[in-house]
Every structure is written in structure tokens, then in C-alpha cells.
Design an enzyme around this catalytic site. Structure first.
Site, PDB file in Angstrom:
ATOM      1  N   ARG A 288     -10.925   9.690 -14.397  1.00  0.00           N
ATOM      2  CA  ARG A 288     -10.194  10.540 -13.449  1.00  0.00           C
ATOM      3  C   ARG A 288     -11.118  11.002 -12.306  1.00  0.00           C
ATOM      4  NH1 ARG A 288      -9.476  15.830 -14.369  1.00  0.00           N
ATOM      5  NH2 ARG A 288      -9.449  15.581 -16.631  1.00  0.00           N
TER       6      ARG A 288
ATOM      7  N   ASP B 102       0.724   9.260   8.203  1.00  0.00           N
ATOM      8  CA  ASP B 102       1.212   8.291   7.222  1.00  0.00           C
ATOM      9  C   ASP B 102       1.368   6.968   7.977  1.00  0.00           C
ATOM     10  OD1 ASP B 102       2.719   6.650   5.541  1.00  0.00           O
ATOM     11  OD2 ASP B 102       3.901   8.309   4.729  1.00  0.00           O
TER      12      ASP B 102
ATOM     13  N   TYR C  60       9.448  10.019   6.048  1.00  0.00           N
ATOM     14  CA  TYR C  60       9.850   9.508   4.737  1.00  0.00           C
ATOM     15  C   TYR C  60      10.549  10.597   3.909  1.00  0.00           C
ATOM     16  CZ  TYR C  60       9.342   7.408   0.122  1.00  0.00           C
ATOM     17  OH  TYR C  60       9.585   6.899  -1.122  1.00  0.00           O
TER      18      TYR C  60
ATOM     19  N   LYS D  84       3.139  -0.569  -0.835  1.00  0.00           N
ATOM     20  CA  LYS D  84       3.896  -1.374   0.128  1.00  0.00           C
ATOM     21  C   LYS D  84       3.051  -2.558   0.612  1.00  0.00           C
ATOM     22  CE  LYS D  84       6.755   1.971  -0.579  1.00  0.00           C
ATOM     23  NZ  LYS D  84       6.871   3.139   0.287  1.00  0.00           N
TER      24      LYS D  84
END
Ligand SMILES: *Cc1c(COP(=O)(O)O)cnc(C)c1O
Length: 388
Positions: free
Chosen positions: A58, A181, A111, A206
Site C-alpha cells: 500500500r 482531468d 464527468y 480508459k
């Protein structure tokens, strides 16, 4: 650098970006969640480390770091930080930088997930948000409250309306951090940080990973800022999986070829659809009819795989089109090998207020089209038959 001292083209950099000195052309998949730190002092050193690998996954993982280094190299930034999804990147960055009583300026036409996060968890935590229309960059500047605004958030091109935000104007904003973004453009389409923007963010799910087989997010920026965000993100826990990061690097290797072909096919399809009588409007930044075509040309190297089309008629016509298309599939992602169609108002923007949808051009007949790697002639014939 090339041997003439010229900086390499981004497509060339993408072939090697993030590669380490081991000689391996692909990164190793480090599935290990933990490392042997020898003794109490070694474990203590790991626990105090920032974004280092070799302690606990992590905190940092070598495969994930290969992906982060590749993104930083392509965005021209000092550092990058990967997340388990694009929303993981957005949520972690906002909560890393903003506290109760702080203020965010955000683009209204962005978005749906980002809007839902700003209107839900941010509001609940007492983070105030002012929305602006990103097509006019001066609205971002005017909405900044000195000393209160921590973050200015933009998206360009926007999903699904393909509006463009002026990156130079955004990069000139001083005081709050600025974040773009850049998912629809990919790192080979534009580089927001080269305009002075603090953070570039991608849903690497994407076009970057590009094969519908990874769920991955990333931010890129200056090392100090990335480390600050890391110190919150390591607690938030939206950690990128090593396997998805591996697929992210694999996607970067062929991103140049894919983005070029998708942009070329999208341009042809957008031009063809623009002349079809069943279509009211095509939104694609590569079209001369796009209201911000000149701005898009200035700041983008490729116009990308995504467009949206507004049909004549009603929701029923949108439903019929999705049912009649055979090569083009109904699914909600973008930038992959398959051409996909989706109905934004009932999918990605389902939770957005109807008044906001109306103001941002997300009508009942707006369909988002992500152009894949099929030949233009086959896509054209599929649309021609379905629209007939
Ligand atoms: C998909 C998407 C996101 C969210 O990314 P996930 O990887 O699905 O969490 C954010 N912004 C844009 C522009 C997107 O298309």
C-alpha cells in the site's frame, strides 16, 4: 534525448517510459504485499518512508512504480502516484488537499462521478464547491476566493460533451492548486502540467491501459505535492493493483499507434455522421464546426477517440440505435479496441441534476461514441444501417 540533442517525440518516449536498469523490456509483476525488512530498525525505516517500495505494497510497489515513472516521464513531471481507479485518484486528491470550510472551484460540465463526489461526500464534509462553465476560463479565475479556495478542478476535453478548457489560462491561476482531468486526451494528446497546471489526472482505465482489462487511476505533478497527496492516499487506500499497473505500462507502449488510429477514424466518422440527416449535431474537437476547434488545435496533439452525437427524435430513437448497431457495442468505457456507444443521461450522468444536464448539453438523445480500432468502412456501414 535523440543523438542530435532534440527531445524525443512522445510516441518514442512511450516505448521505453518508466523502464528500469534491469534490462527487462517489460516490468516484472511484483504480487508481494510485503517485504522482509530484516529487523526492528529496518521495519521502522520502512514505516517512516514516503512512497517507497520494499516495505508494504500500500506504501509503494515496484510494478506500480514502473507505471508511475512512465506517466511522470510522459507528462514531463517530477513524480506520479497511481490509484485503484480514476475515482480513487479524484477522491484521494480532493480529501488530501481540502478540509472542512475549504472551497473548490469545479467545472460544471465534467464527468458524472466527479460531480457526484463533489455534491455528495464533499458537501457532507463541509467542503464548499462553486461550479463554473469551463468553456470560459475567466469564470475559474473569478470564482477563486483568496485564502479559501484550495483547488480548481477542470476536465478537458469533457466527458461526454467534448468541451475544451484553455490550459494556459488555467495554468496561470495562482494561489489554489489546479488539477486537470486529462483522461480523454491521454498523456500523448496533451500535457496540462507544461502549462503550469499543478496536477494532471487520468482514469488510466480508459485509453492508457487501453484494452478494457485494468481499473487504474493516476495523478502527475511536482514531487513535494505528490508526496503530500501520498501521505493521505496511503490511509485512504485506493491503492493500484500491481497487475493493473502492469497492464497500464503495457498499454502505454502501444498508446501512440492506438491514439493515432483512433483519432483518424474518429475524425472520419465524425465528418460522416455530421452529414447524416438523422443526426442533429456531432461534438468532436477535430471538427471545424466545434466551437473551440482552434483552441483544441493549439493545445492537443491528437483529438482522441471520443465523440458524442445528438440524434433527431427522442430517447426511443437512442434506444433503437443502440439495439440496431451490431459491430458497435453498448458499454460504458472509452479508449479501448472496441467501438462503444452509451447513453450518457441514463448511465455515466444518471445522478446529475436534470437542470445541470440541460445546462451542459446532456440531452435525452445525446449518445457517447468511443471509437475503437476497427476499420472506418465497417463502422460507417454499421451506423448507416442502424440509422436508416
Ligand atoms: C472514467 C472516467 C473517470 C473515472 O475513472 P474510473 O477509472 O472509472 O474510476 C474520471 N474522469 C473521466 C473523464 C472518465 O472518463
Amino acid at each position: 534525448m535523440t543523438n542530435t540533442g532534440r527531445d524525443q517525440e512522445p510516441e518514442t518516449k512511450a516505448v521505453t517510459a518508466g523502464r528500469d536498469a534491469s534490462g527487462a523490456l517489460s516490468p516484472a509483476l511484483w504480487a508481494s504485499s510485503t517485504w522482509d525488512t530484516t529487523d526492528v530498525d529496518g521495519t521502522n525505516a520502512g514505516a517512516k518512508s514516503v512512497h517507497a517500495s520494499g516495505f508494504y505494497s500500500r506504501y509503494g510497489n515496484p510494478t506500480v512504480q514502473s507505471f508511475e515513472h512512465a506517466i511522470a516521464e510522459l507528462e514531463g513531471t517530477e513524480a506520479a502516484l497511481a490509484f485503484g481507479s480514476g475515482m480513487g485518484a479524484i477522491a484521494s486528491t480532493i480529501f488530501a488537499l481540502c478540509s472542512t470550510g475549504d472551497h473548490i472551484v469545479a467545472q460544471r460540465n465534467c464527468y458524472g462521478g466527479t460531480l457526484a463526489f463533489l455534491d455528495g461526500p464533499c458537501k457532507r464534509m463541509g467542503i464548499d464547491v462553486t461550479y463554473v462553465d469551463g468553456r470560459n476560463a475567466s469564470e475559474f479565475v473569478a470564482a477563486v476566493r483568496p485564502g479559501k479556495t484550495m483547488l480548481v478542478m477542470a476536465e478537458t476535453p469533457t466527458n461526454p460533451h467534448l468541451d475544451i478548457v484553455d490550459l494556459a489560462a488555467l495554468g496561470a491561476i495562482k494561489g489554489p492548486y489546479t488539477m486537470v482531468d486529462s483522461t480523454l486526451a491521454t498523456p500523448l494528446g496533451q500535457r496540462p502540467c507544461s502549462y503550469g497546471v499543478s496536477l494532471t489526472m487520468h482514469s488510466a482505465t480508459k485509453g492508457i491501459a487501453g484494452h478494457n482489462d485494468a481499473t487504474l487511476g493516476v495523478i502527475a505533478g511536482e514531487k513535494d505535492l505528490i508526496n503530500t497527496i501520498w501521505s493521505y492516499a496511503v490511509l485512504h487506500g485506493a491503492t493500484a493493483s500491481p497487475f493493473d499497473a502492469l497492464n497500464g505500462v503495457r498499454g502505454i507502449r502501444s498508446l501512440g499507434a492506438r491514439l493515432r488510429q483512433q483519432s483518424e477514424t474518429a475524425q472520419q466518422l465524425a465528418e460522416w455522421l455530421s452529414t447524416h440527416p438523422a443526426i442533429k449535431r456531432v461534438n468532436y474537437p477535430g471538427l471545424a464546426s466545434h466551437p473551440q476547434h482552434e483552441l483544441a488545435k493549439r493545445q492537443m496533439r491528437w483529438f482522441g477517440s471520443l465523440m458524442s452525437i445528438e440524434l433527431c427524435g427522442t430517447t426511443d430513437d437512442a434506444r433503437r440505435l443502440s439495439q440496431r448497431l451490431r459491430l458497435v457495442r453498448s458499454a460504458v468505457t472509452l479508449g479501448g479496441p472496441d467501438t462503444l456507444i452509451s447513453h450518457s443521461t441514463s448511465s455515466t450522468h444518471i445522478s446529475v441534476d436534470p437542470a445541470v444536464k440541460a445546462a451542459t448539453g446532456i440531452s435525452d438523445t445525446l449518445m457517447r461514441v468511443s471509437v475503437g480500432l476497427e476499420a472506418f468502412a465497417d463502422l460507417r456501414d454499421d451506423f448507416a444501417e442502424a440509422l436508416a
